[in-house]
Motif scaffolding. Structure first.
Motif, short mmCIF file in Angstrom:
data_model
loop_
_atom_site.label_atom_id
_atom_site.label_comp_id
_atom_site.label_asym_id
_atom_site.label_seq_id
_atom_site.Cartn_x
_atom_site.Cartn_y
_atom_site.Cartn_z
N TYR A 1 -16.90 -4.46 -28.32
CA TYR A 1 -17.36 -3.27 -27.61
C TYR A 1 -16.81 -2.01 -28.28
CZ TYR A 1 -18.77 -6.37 -23.76
OH TYR A 1 -19.37 -7.35 -22.99
N LEU B 1 -25.26 -5.91 -23.58
CA LEU B 1 -24.46 -4.71 -23.84
C LEU B 1 -23.57 -4.39 -22.64
CD1 LEU B 1 -27.17 -2.44 -25.50
CD2 LEU B 1 -25.38 -3.77 -26.62
N ALA C 1 -24.41 -2.92 -31.65
CA ALA C 1 -25.03 -3.05 -30.33
C ALA C 1 -26.13 -4.11 -30.36
CB ALA C 1 -25.59 -1.70 -29.88
N LEU D 1 -26.31 -7.61 -28.35
CA LEU D 1 -27.47 -7.90 -27.50
C LEU D 1 -28.06 -9.27 -27.80
CD1 LEU D 1 -29.12 -6.39 -25.32
CD2 LEU D 1 -30.65 -5.63 -27.14
#
Length: 558
Positions: free
Chosen positions: A54, A234, A332, A336
């Motif tokens: 993250y 996400l 990202a 995902l």
């Protein structure tokens, strides 16, 4: 923000048509390498590896859009992870992620405040020897701390070196399958280092042994999912809980901010802007702060200017700031699509990646150069290195800085030198060592080399020629080039003026900067002694000293 300023900011931030394709392609290797790097950083911090992923998504986006060093990648780093892990080590495991998010946000706020307060210039006060000692200690801590994970051993100990010693003294704790997977990852990392796929070697070192373990159904081998569930998709932004706050957490945030800011300053020097514009360290402070604020809000851990990821960004052909931004966007997409597969990664392969990176980050050339430099640099580096092995990161950095400052002040005091300037008939001065005692009925013009702050002022007091036994001695003390002095120096001047006055003599101060003249008059320590005269500096070097010398001669002859 006014319309004009907003337009200039947008012009700096928006991608250029001619470079956007290069940056889009350059961002992909960074995102791929960010998968093992981010997971490994979480292992160091003691939290679920997904939080490093993250941070590897949010940090490059927030930092990339705002940094003045346009090729710098702001993402997870080993030093920041170790500092953060040290700060939350005492927090119960179930509360540790929340404490980590709050620490990241606080550290980000501190970095933004440092940039707004324009503290960038103070990074030069961190000695090179302290930073090398700290980074070498961090690398050693990583190696010692990851050795048990490399072989799948459950060991105990209050710090990394103790855990490694527990493993050495109890080798039967190692799991053969985990050891084989970890060593295989290390072999792959070494073998692929000089090949075309070197940028992806860490990812390959994670995937190949993990696939082998999965195919062989080796259930005893620890995997990433054993440290907690790996959510798919996400992350959503979440405000950290203030109830997780503690003073130890605040101290850890300060340590993280200090480490990140100093490292970031080094990265900006190593990655100059393509158009040769100078980086603004204060703006980079703000950018790293924004990267941490964004990382904390998206449940990530601390980020900072990364040496390795920035070097990879440059070598991948990055043309501007959007290479870092695209790296975060690519991450990202990886989260995902592939977050679920992260849990199958074998922990010993992550340990192998960390150990390999830590050994590669060692700088033996810099360490040898420091050891050859002098005692102050040697003591500062070695003491910081040892402290990093046995103390929390915040304490180790603080100890190194304090010790270095004390040693530097001591060296400045030792290096102080007092010389006598003898005027020549044709103009100018001849320099010679100052005598130990003053002569009667004679003007002595003195100059001082070295710092007059703190211990330097007291060293000057002991090295000024002694007026005892002399009759009507006059001393002209040259202070050109000094804009401000401390109270100790003024006390020393006043004491020397009184000793000269007791012998029937006088003290004249020459080459005094106008700002220091005002400081002397506010202080009211020196001028209260009878006979003290101050000669303000002029544009002509030596002019005020010559005037003071001639005035002293006239007073002696009057």
């Amino acid at each position: 923000m006014t319309t004009g300023r907003r337009g200039r900011w947008l012009h700096r931030v928006l991608p250029e048509r001619g470079t956007i394709r290069k940056d889009l392609v350059a961002g992909l290797p960074g995102a791929i390498s960010g998968v093992p790097d981010g997971m490994a950083a979480s292992v160091l911090a003691g939290v679920n590896p997904v939080h490093g992923l993250y941070a590897s998504m949010a940090g490059p986006i927030g930092g990339g859009l705002t940094s003045s060093t346009r090729l710098m990648v702001i993402t997870t780093t080993s030093a920041a992870a170790l500092a953060a892990g040290s700060a939350v080590a005492g927090v119960p495991e179930e509360d540790r992620p929340g404490a980590m998010f709050l620490l990241t946000v606080i550290a980000g706020l501190l970095m933004v405040l440092a940039g707004v307060a324009k503290l960038g210039r103070y990074t030069r006060f961190v000695p090179h020897s302290v930073m090398i000692g700290f980074l070498s200690g961090v690398a050693a801590n990583i190696v010692f701390g990851q050795l048990p994970d490399l072989v799948g051993a459950d060991v105990s100990g209050p710090f990394a070196l103790a855990k490694a010693w527990d493993l050495i003294t109890h080798p039967t704790l190692a799991d053969p399958a985990a050891t084989l997977a970890g060593l295989t990852a290390l072999v792959l990392l070494v073998a692929l280092q000089r090949t075309r796929v070197a940028a992806y070697s860490a990812l390959i070192a994670l995937i190949v042994p993990s696939l082998a373990v999965a195919l062989l159904h080796a259930g005893s081998v620890p995997r990433v999912r054993d440290n907690g569930a790996i959510p798919s998709g996400l992350p959503t932004p979440v405000l950290p809980r203030l109830e997780d706050f503690s003073f130890s957490l605040l101290a850890g945030a300060f340590a993280v901010a200090a480490v990140v800011l100093v490292q970031g300053a080094g990265v900006s020097e190593a990655a100059p802007n393509p158009d040769r514009t100078r980086s603004n360290p204060n703006q980079d402070f703000v950018a790293q702060g924004i990267g941490n604020l964004l990382a904390g809000l998206f449940r990530g851990q601390p980020v900072g200017g990364s040496v390795g990821r920035t070097a990879l960004n440059v070598s991948a052909g990055a043309a501007g700031r959007w290479a870092a931004v695209f790296s975060g966007i690519w991450m990202a997409l990886i989260l995902l699509l592939f977050a679920g597969t992260v849990g199958a990664v074998v922990m010993s392969t992550l340990a192998a990646v960390l150990i390999f990176a830590a050994i590669g980050s060692l700088r033996p050339g810099a360490m040898l150069a420091i050891l050859r430099t002098g005692r102050i640099s040697q003591i500062a580096m070695i003491s910081t290195f040892v402290a990093t092995l046995f103390l929390p990161v915040a304490a180790a950095v603080g100890l190194g800085l304090v010790l270095s400052l004390l040693l530097q002040l001591n060296q400045e005091a030792i290096d102080l030198r007092v010389v006598e300037l003898v005027p020549r008939d044709g103009g100018g001065f001849v320099e010679r060592p100052a005598g130990r005692r003053l002569d009667s009925q004679r003007v002595t013009l003195l100059d001082v080399y070295g710092s007059l702050f703190y211990a330097g002022a007291r060293t000057l007091q002991s090295r000024l020629p002694d007026p005892t036994g002399a009759r009507r001695p006059v001393v002209v003390l040259r202070l050109r080039g000094r804009v401000m002095l401390g109270a100790t120096a003024f006390t020393v001047f006043a004491d020397y003026a009184e000793r000269l006055a007791d012998a029937g003599g006088r003290l004249y101060l020459s080459g005094v900067d106008p700002a220091m003249v005002q400081q002397i008059r506010r202080n009211r320590t020196v001028e209260r002694v009878d006979g003290v005269r101050i000669f303000e500096a002029s544009d002509v070097v030596g002019e005020s000293s010559l005037k003071a010398y001639q005035a002293a001669r006239r007073w002696l002859n009057s």
